[in-house]
Write an enzyme that holds these catalytic residues in place. Structure first.
Site, PDB file in Angstrom:
ATOM      1  CE  LYS A 167       3.154  -3.374   2.132  1.00 38.39           C
ATOM      2  NZ  LYS A 167       2.723  -1.955   2.140  1.00 38.39           N
ATOM      3  CG  HIS A 202       1.894   5.469   4.935  1.00 37.46           C
ATOM      4  ND1 HIS A 202       2.498   5.513   3.697  1.00 37.46           N
ATOM      5  CD2 HIS A 202       2.570   4.509   5.644  1.00 37.46           C
ATOM      6  CE1 HIS A 202       3.474   4.624   3.648  1.00 37.46           C
ATOM      7  NE2 HIS A 202       3.553   4.011   4.816  1.00 37.46           N
ATOM      8  CG  ASP A 249       5.831   3.055   8.459  1.00 38.86           C
ATOM      9  OD1 ASP A 249       5.054   3.244   7.504  1.00 38.86           O
ATOM     10  OD2 ASP A 249       7.039   2.782   8.306  1.00 38.86           O
ATOM     11  CG  HIS A 276       6.999   7.205   4.642  1.00 34.94           C
ATOM     12  ND1 HIS A 276       6.570   7.178   5.964  1.00 34.94           N
ATOM     13  CD2 HIS A 276       6.916   5.915   4.210  1.00 34.94           C
ATOM     14  CE1 HIS A 276       6.255   5.941   6.310  1.00 34.94           C
ATOM     15  NE2 HIS A 276       6.457   5.166   5.254  1.00 34.94           N
TER      16      HIS A 276
END
Length: 336
Positions: free
Chosen positions: A202, A221, A223, A277
């Protein structure tokens, strides 16, 4: 404003304010919630090529238990390879908007691949100050070159070269993490999909923002990957939630930032923690980052490794499920 409006286009029009849908609540705004008090701790940094490899394993395991995140130096990826990765990614995001839109994520797509803006559903309709490009880079059997930019012309070769090194780094990390649990070196990689693990690149692009105190580049969020291996640019912004406070990640040139993802937390039965994070943005400069998410194949079933369950008390808070089902629930804010 329609969902296809890109943040980069909004940023070019903004003067001293931002649209309401980008303004976060007071308990999220960076100016209010970032910790700036005394003795701010640093995210652990590990020399991956240190001669005392037993100590490397110990440091990685400690960081993964206590932080869920660490940085690695002397990881074997040449600085010029990282520099070229950054150059071609920056080139893509500086293209005219219509050229970038040629790689747009199809509206009905089930995959995340493609150029876009929105990712997760937000129950309050809020948006993040971020455009992105997703595409898989490994293994070759899962690559769809439809989403790999052809401009600049070197983009494909540069990303292939970078991926070759990232696969080697990932194997070292999986081995160290497994050994840190007292397991065979291949345990976690095998549990996450083995040689079929998919590497999803990404590129995050966070344009300069007139009110960085009010918004976020990516909201808080964890991962959904097994591991995330990230290259940042020199503009700070990554923050980790530790000891009930948001802490800035120090920029170390040519270091890789490693995130423990949800799948490794599940596989380790909670011994390693998926890191919470978020990303802040800058008023003057564009921030960019290049995370590679190491994900199980969609039909791969992930659950706690049997070696880490107590035969006398095999209960665990983690469910065993197909990765595609986990991802669907995560992206749509549904209970797991």
């Amino acid at each position: 404003m329609v969902d296809t409006t890109r943040v980069q286009a909004i940023a070019s029009l903004a003067q001293d304010t931002i649209p309401e849908e980008f303004i976060r609540s007071s308990n999220e705004q960076p100016a209010i919630t970032t910790y700036n008090g005394p003795a701010v701790p640093d995210i652990p940094t590990v020399d991956l090529n240190h001669p005392d490899q037993d100590n490397v394993v110990r440091l990685i395991a400690e960081a993964s238990r206590e932080w869920g995140m660490f940085q690695v130096v002397n990881h074997g990826i040449p600085p010029e390879v990282i520099k070229k990765l950054q150059e071609v990614g920056k080139h893509f995001f500086e293209l005219p908007q219509e050229e970038k839109e040629a790689y747009a994520k199809p509206p009905d797509a089930k995959s995340l691949e493609g150029y876009g803006t929105n990712l997760q559903k937000d129950p309050n309709g809020k948006k993040a100050w971020n455009d992105h490009l997703f595409h898989r880079v490994w293994p070759p059997s899962c690559i769809n070159y439809q989403f790999w930019p052809k401009n600049p012309p070197s983009y494909i070769d540069v990303n292939k070269e970078y991926t070759k090194y990232v696969v080697e780094v990932a194997d070292k990390l999986f081995t160290a993490l497994s050994l840190g649990l007292g397991l065979e070196g291949g345990a976690l990689k095998g549990g996450a999909g083995g040689e079929d693990i998919e590497y999803m690149l990404k590129i995050n692009y966070y344009p300069p923002c007139p009110r960085p105190d009010l918004t976020l580049g990516v909201v808080a969020h964890t991962d959904l990957s097994a591991l995330t291996i990230l290259v940042p640019n020199e503009v700070p912004g990554l923050q980790v939630f530790k000891d009930d406070r948001w802490i800035d990640a120090k920029y170390i040139p040519n270091a890789l930032i490693i995130h423990i993802g949800d799948q490794v937390e599940v596989l380790s039965n909670g011994k390693y923690k998926s890191v919470l994070h978020r990303t802040t943005v800058s008023k003057e400069k564009a921030r960019m980052s290049w995370p590679v998410f190491l994900e199980p194949p969609s039909d791969w079933v992930v659950g706690p490794l049997p070696q880490l369950l107590d035969p006398a008390n095999p209960t665990t808070p983690y469910k065993t499920k197909k990765f595609k089902d986990y991802m669907y629930c995560k992206l749509n804010k549904l209970p797991q």
